[in-house]
Design a protein around this motif. Structure first.
Motif, PDB file in Angstrom:
ATOM      1  N   GLY A 339      -2.896   1.951  -0.592  1.00  0.00           N
ATOM      2  CA  GLY A 339      -4.068   1.067  -0.675  1.00  0.00           C
ATOM      3  C   GLY A 339      -4.453   0.678  -2.151  1.00  0.00           C
ATOM      4  N   THR A 340      -4.575   1.765  -2.861  1.00  0.00           N
ATOM      5  CA  THR A 340      -5.239   1.819  -4.155  1.00  0.00           C
ATOM      6  C   THR A 340      -4.294   1.022  -5.017  1.00  0.00           C
ATOM      7  N   TYR A 341      -3.291   1.335  -4.692  1.00  0.00           N
ATOM      8  CA  TYR A 341      -1.927   0.763  -5.551  1.00  0.00           C
ATOM      9  C   TYR A 341      -2.000  -0.724  -5.240  1.00  0.00           C
ATOM     10  N   HIS A 342      -1.965  -0.966  -3.925  1.00  0.00           N
ATOM     11  CA  HIS A 342      -1.936  -2.760  -3.589  1.00  0.00           C
ATOM     12  C   HIS A 342      -3.228  -3.145  -4.348  1.00  0.00           C
ATOM     13  N   ALA A 343      -4.311  -2.851  -4.375  1.00  0.00           N
ATOM     14  CA  ALA A 343      -5.321  -3.399  -5.177  1.00  0.00           C
ATOM     15  C   ALA A 343      -5.221  -3.336  -6.504  1.00  0.00           C
ATOM     16  N   PHE A 344      -4.640  -2.318  -7.039  1.00  0.00           N
ATOM     17  CA  PHE A 344      -4.351  -2.357  -8.619  1.00  0.00           C
ATOM     18  C   PHE A 344      -3.429  -3.410  -9.084  1.00  0.00           C
ATOM     19  N   ALA A 346      -2.713  -6.192  -7.232  1.00  0.00           N
ATOM     20  CA  ALA A 346      -3.639  -7.382  -7.349  1.00  0.00           C
ATOM     21  C   ALA A 346      -4.267  -7.752  -8.574  1.00  0.00           C
ATOM     22  N   LYS A 347      -5.076  -6.656  -9.155  1.00  0.00           N
ATOM     23  CA  LYS A 347      -5.902  -6.727 -10.316  1.00  0.00           C
ATOM     24  C   LYS A 347      -5.123  -7.380 -11.478  1.00  0.00           C
ATOM     25  N   ILE A 348      -3.764  -6.751 -11.585  1.00  0.00           N
ATOM     26  CA  ILE A 348      -2.943  -6.936 -12.781  1.00  0.00           C
ATOM     27  C   ILE A 348      -2.009  -8.122 -12.598  1.00  0.00           C
ATOM     28  N   LYS A 349      -2.202  -8.353 -11.467  1.00  0.00           N
ATOM     29  CA  LYS A 349      -1.226  -9.721 -10.975  1.00  0.00           C
ATOM     30  C   LYS A 349       0.145  -9.239 -11.146  1.00  0.00           C
ATOM     31  N   MET A 350       0.569  -8.062 -10.355  1.00  0.00           N
ATOM     32  CA  MET A 350       1.858  -7.873 -10.177  1.00  0.00           C
ATOM     33  C   MET A 350       2.404  -7.871  -8.847  1.00  0.00           C
ATOM     34  N   ARG A 351       3.494  -8.216  -8.365  1.00  0.00           N
ATOM     35  CA  ARG A 351       3.703  -8.136  -6.920  1.00  0.00           C
ATOM     36  C   ARG A 351       4.038  -6.645  -6.532  1.00  0.00           C
ATOM     37  N   ALA A 352       3.362  -6.393  -5.441  1.00  0.00           N
ATOM     38  CA  ALA A 352       3.322  -4.926  -4.957  1.00  0.00           C
ATOM     39  C   ALA A 352       4.428  -4.762  -4.069  1.00  0.00           C
ATOM     40  N   LEU A 353       4.796  -3.631  -4.196  1.00  0.00           N
ATOM     41  CA  LEU A 353       6.076  -3.188  -3.551  1.00  0.00           C
ATOM     42  C   LEU A 353       5.684  -2.866  -1.996  1.00  0.00           C
ATOM     43  N   SER A 354       6.863  -2.851  -1.182  1.00  0.00           N
ATOM     44  CA  SER A 354       6.772  -2.357   0.136  1.00  0.00           C
ATOM     45  C   SER A 354       6.343  -0.960   0.099  1.00  0.00           C
ATOM     46  N   GLN A 355       5.807  -0.461   1.167  1.00  0.00           N
ATOM     47  CA  GLN A 355       5.396   0.878   1.434  1.00  0.00           C
ATOM     48  C   GLN A 355       6.652   1.723   1.268  1.00  0.00           C
TER      49      GLN A 355
END
Length: 412
Positions: A339-344, A346-355
């Motif tokens: 969760g926190t990783y996902h939010a982070f 978003a903040k730095i505009k980087m594509r989040a990886l799958s879990q």
DNA sequence: TGTCCACAGGAAATACGGGGGT
DNA sequence: ACCCCCGTATTTCCTGTGGACA
């Protein structure tokens, strides 16, 4: 007093109080081959690694009867001298063989950074001048053929020293198949393979068909004990430092700590070197207390350097985990961390990886020692990795800062 | 005793990038 | 210019599972 004399006197006192006389001797990578060998010679002359050298000699003795020694596997932890001992030994062998008019060549394939099979073969080909450095785009078979062509007609003993064989990341089998089965059949000379590894079980996952072909001798390198380390360190001190500037007991302390923790000679020298650097910077002599600080600093630098050279995704993962663990002060679980990783992200505009991928990153951080992660079951509340961050707070803050800088963000 | 959570972690598929050969 | 090959990163899909709880 004349200015000339003043300056002369100042320089003299500075020289007298210098700690590091020859900095190069504190770092192997800055030494030339000959210098390395001369250091090694001194070490081996005082019976360090005596047993190993003896066994190596008997292993290679058949060469002088025109016989074929079987392959060899060097086992032992990092920093126990597998590489240096072997290189030193091979160098001696070559000299001896020259005297006896026996043809012998050796080659050192260094895999201290993990590489795929392709890279390894490519490196070998480069050494042999059989190919240039490719990134990709050439088939494995092609590389193998070129290597064969280069050494097919070499009449003597060809010793190939594959260092850290377990670092072959993909397809160790193909590499071994080539080295063990295919190459010897096509050479007119005799091929002797030497592998080194710090994993005792590196042979376990080899294809059994190749393994049965691989007749191999094993040679262990025990970690250095305090006594050995003391001799090794004192040689370095003699070569590089001003002995007057070292508090008595420092040598013993470094040797004792190192032998307890890892028995790693390289690390021991590193501690010595770092202590000397700190001492020089602060204009003091090398004291026991400085040694402690040097060790802390080394550890800190290692972590910082490691995260700096890691991929962005890993950095982001570490940052998220550190942040949330600093806040909550209790163990963290995969879901939350994601969760926190996902939010982070978003903040730095980087594509989040799958879990799924995130989970692997957590394991990686665990391997590097940033965090401790273990799977834990909470009964009907599921099974998940428990993440514990167990580093000093100052270091954690520092790591956060480093990551933010990597992302070009102000610590805001 | 069985259920079921919240993931772990393996396997295969897909995406991507970049280089060689022709 | 085109295709093929290979390595790496990531996704998708999947089966597995320890133990608290009913």
């Amino acid at each position: 007093m004349l200015a000339e004399q003043k300056i002369e006197k100042q320089i003299k006192t500075i020289l007298e109080n210098t700690i590091i006389l020859k900095r190069r001797y504190l770092d192997d990578e800055q030494l030339y081959r000959e210098e390395q060998f001369s250091v090694l010679k001194e070490i081996f002359d005082v019976n360090v690694r005596d047993r190993e050298i003896k066994e190596l000699s008997s292993h290679f003795a058949p060469i002088f009867r025109q016989d074929h020694p079987i392959h060899l596997s060097l086992l032992g932890k990092t920093g126990t001298g597998k590489t240096v001992t072997m290189l030193y030994f091979l160098n001696l062998m070559q000299n001896l063989c020259r005297k006896s008019k026996i043809e012998l060549r050796y080659m050192h394939l260094d895999l201290s950074t993990p590489k795929p099979c392709f890279r390894v073969l490519n490196d070998l080909a480069c050494f042999l001048d059989a190919a240039k450095r490719y990134k990709r785009g050439i088939s494995l078979d092609e590389l193998m053929c070129r290597i064969e062509d280069k050494i097919r007609d070499y009449p003597g003993y060809f010793v190939l020293f594959v260092d850290e064989i377990d670092h072959v990341r993909k397809d160790l089998d193909s590499l071994l198949k080539f080295l063990v089965k295919r190459l010897p059949q096509r050479l007119s000379g005799k091929l002797v393979l030497i592998f080194s590894s710090n994993k005792l079980d590196w042979q376990d996952n080899i294809d059994p068909r190749i393994k049965s072909f691989l007749k191999i001798n094993e040679q262990f390198f025990e970690p250095y004990d305090a006594f050995d380390l003391k001799t090794i360190l004192s040689i370095r001190i003699k070569k590089a430092l001003n002995p007057k500037m070292i508090q008595s007991g420092v040598l013993e302390k470094i040797a004792a700590v190192s032998s307890q923790n890892h028995g790693d000679a390289r690390k021991a020298v590193e501690i010595l070197s770092k202590s000397a650097n700190i001492a020089e910077r602060e204009g003091s002599i090398i004291t026991m207390e400085l040694v402690d600080r040097a060790m802390e600093e080394i550890e800190r630098d290692n972590f910082v350097a490691m995260i700096k050279n890691s991929p962005k995704q890993l950095q982001a993962t570490l940052f998220s985990i550190i942040s949330s663990s600093l806040k909550s002060n209790r163990p963290l679980y995969t879901g939350e961390a994601y969760g926190t990783y996902h939010a982070f992200c978003a903040k730095i505009k980087m594509r989040a990886l799958s879990q799924r991928a995130f989970s692997d990153l957590i394991s990686e951080l665990d391997m590097y020692g940033f965090i401790q992660a273990r799977v834990l079951s909470h009964g009907r509340y599921g099974r998940t990795k428990q993440i514990i961050v167990n580093l000093p707070r100052t270091l954690l803050e520092k790591l956060k800062q480093v990551v933010l800088m990597e992302f070009d963000l102000n610590p805001a």
